[in-house]
Design a protein around this motif. Structure first.
Motif, PDB file in Angstrom:
ATOM      1  N   THR A   6       0.993  -1.267   0.298  1.00 49.03           N
ATOM      2  CA  THR A   6       0.274  -0.119  -0.213  1.00 49.03           C
ATOM      3  C   THR A   6       0.757   1.146  -0.500  1.00 49.03           C
ATOM      4  OG1 THR A   6      -0.644  -0.207   2.474  1.00 49.03           O
ATOM      5  CG2 THR A   6      -1.832  -1.429   0.909  1.00 49.03           C
ATOM      6  N   SER A   7       2.312   1.423   0.158  1.00 47.61           N
ATOM      7  CA  SER A   7       3.189   2.454   0.456  1.00 47.61           C
ATOM      8  C   SER A   7       3.034   2.914  -1.373  1.00 47.61           C
ATOM      9  CB  SER A   7       4.236   1.844   1.082  1.00 47.61           C
ATOM     10  OG  SER A   7       5.402   1.109  -0.040  1.00 47.61           O
ATOM     11  N   THR A   8       3.386   2.218  -2.940  1.00 46.20           N
ATOM     12  CA  THR A   8       3.011   2.717  -3.901  1.00 46.20           C
ATOM     13  C   THR A   8       1.968   2.811  -4.314  1.00 46.20           C
ATOM     14  OG1 THR A   8       4.268   1.959  -6.079  1.00 46.20           O
ATOM     15  CG2 THR A   8       3.188   0.387  -4.703  1.00 46.20           C
ATOM     16  N   ASN A   9       1.506   4.212  -5.070  1.00 42.90           N
ATOM     17  CA  ASN A   9       0.809   3.954  -6.502  1.00 42.90           C
ATOM     18  C   ASN A   9       1.617   3.163  -7.837  1.00 42.90           C
ATOM     19  OD1 ASN A   9      -0.782   5.811  -4.740  1.00 42.90           O
ATOM     20  ND2 ASN A   9       0.296   7.514  -5.087  1.00 42.90           N
ATOM     21  N   ALA A  10       1.692   2.411  -7.991  1.00 49.93           N
ATOM     22  CA  ALA A  10       2.188   2.397  -9.001  1.00 49.93           C
ATOM     23  C   ALA A  10       1.243   1.406  -9.381  1.00 49.93           C
ATOM     24  CB  ALA A  10       3.472   1.401  -9.024  1.00 49.93           C
ATOM     25  N   GLY A  11       0.883   1.688 -10.904  1.00 53.41           N
ATOM     26  CA  GLY A  11      -0.041   1.614 -11.710  1.00 53.41           C
ATOM     27  C   GLY A  11      -0.460  -0.794 -11.555  1.00 53.41           C
ATOM     28  N   ARG A  12      -1.610  -0.905 -11.934  1.00 52.23           N
ATOM     29  CA  ARG A  12      -2.306  -1.947 -11.271  1.00 52.23           C
ATOM     30  C   ARG A  12      -2.812  -2.765 -12.492  1.00 52.23           C
ATOM     31  NH1 ARG A  12      -5.047  -0.025  -5.721  1.00 52.23           N
ATOM     32  NH2 ARG A  12      -3.361   1.245  -6.553  1.00 52.23           N
ATOM     33  N   VAL A  13      -3.415  -4.267 -12.575  1.00 51.17           N
ATOM     34  CA  VAL A  13      -4.570  -4.470 -13.243  1.00 51.17           C
ATOM     35  C   VAL A  13      -5.020  -5.077 -13.119  1.00 51.17           C
ATOM     36  CG1 VAL A  13      -4.406  -6.824 -15.251  1.00 51.17           C
ATOM     37  CG2 VAL A  13      -2.398  -5.133 -15.204  1.00 51.17           C
ATOM     38  N   ASN A  14      -5.081  -5.960 -12.014  1.00 46.57           N
ATOM     39  CA  ASN A  14      -5.985  -6.329 -11.384  1.00 46.57           C
ATOM     40  C   ASN A  14      -5.827  -6.523  -9.605  1.00 46.57           C
ATOM     41  OD1 ASN A  14      -9.061  -7.258 -10.058  1.00 46.57           O
ATOM     42  ND2 ASN A  14      -9.113  -9.105 -12.059  1.00 46.57           N
TER      43      ASN A  14
END
Length: 216
Positions: A34-42
């Motif tokens: 939860t410390s990153t705002n990296a992109g996600r798919v699912n």
């Protein structure tokens, strides 16, 4: 050539369907970072597995009764990926629900999960409504130890119909099932839905629609 295009289209459709729900994980686990705002798919990005420990897979407190003093007389205590980061990508969650006498869980849907509910204490009137055009109510009064299923995406509700407080435990087929409470979504959207739309949808006087919108 036409056959090749057809095969490619079918393959693309199959992949779309396969990824519409949470896929089977490709690793032992994927603790949510939860410390990153990296992109996600699912799901959420994965924490380095070497940094994970037992606390990422643990939650305490589900034995504690929820506060049911709200206007609806119920309290949902969720255990999703927000409470247990280790649930990330695993496609499962829990919720404890406490009910005061005649307490209600308002009609709502889970856009990403089927729910299976078990009554731990008390008596509950539960039900769901099928999709258009039938809109059939399927309902039942449950007693301690009874189990009921709410299919994914369908509006459903629970009400305590006993003479004492009630408790139920739900399992959901998503680590982040989502909740859309019908009344809140319709009358409490931000920005609000145009009054004329709601007047026609519910066949209500405009003044009533305005009053309902101020309550959500």
């Amino acid at each position: 050539m036409a056959n090749s295009i057809l095969v490619l289209c079918l393959l693309a459709f199959s992949c779309t369907v396969a990824t519409a729900f949470e896929p089977s994980p490709l690793q032992d686990f994927c603790v949510a970072d939860t410390s990153t705002n990296a992109g996600r798919v699912n799901g959420l990005p994965c924490l380095d597995s070497k940094l994970s420990d037992a606390n990422h897979f643990y939650f305490s407190g589900l034995h504690i009764a929820g506060n049911t003093s709200s206007s609806v007389g119920s309290k949902v205590s969720p255990v999703t990926v927000a409470q247990i980061p280790g649930l990330n990508t695993l496609g499962i969650a829990l919720a404890r629900i406490d009910y005061a006498q005649w307490g209600v869980v308002l009609p709502h849907t889970h856009p990403r999960a089927t729910e299976i509910l078990t009554v731990l204490e008390g008596s509950l009137y539960v039900g769901f409504v099928t999709s258009n055009p039938e809109n059939r109510l399927i309902s039942k009064v449950l007693q301690k130890g009874d189990v009921f299923v709410f299919p994914i995406g369908l509006s459903h509700f629970q009400q305590n119909v006993g003479n004492e407080n009630a408790v139920s435990l739900s399992a959901l087929s998503s680590q982040n099932p989502g909740v859309i409470t019908i009344a809140n979504a319709v009358f409490g959207s931000n920005p609000p839905i145009a009054e004329d739309v709601l007047v026609k949808a519910f066949q209500l006087d405009k003044s009533i629609v305005s009053r309902l919108q101020t309550q959500f």
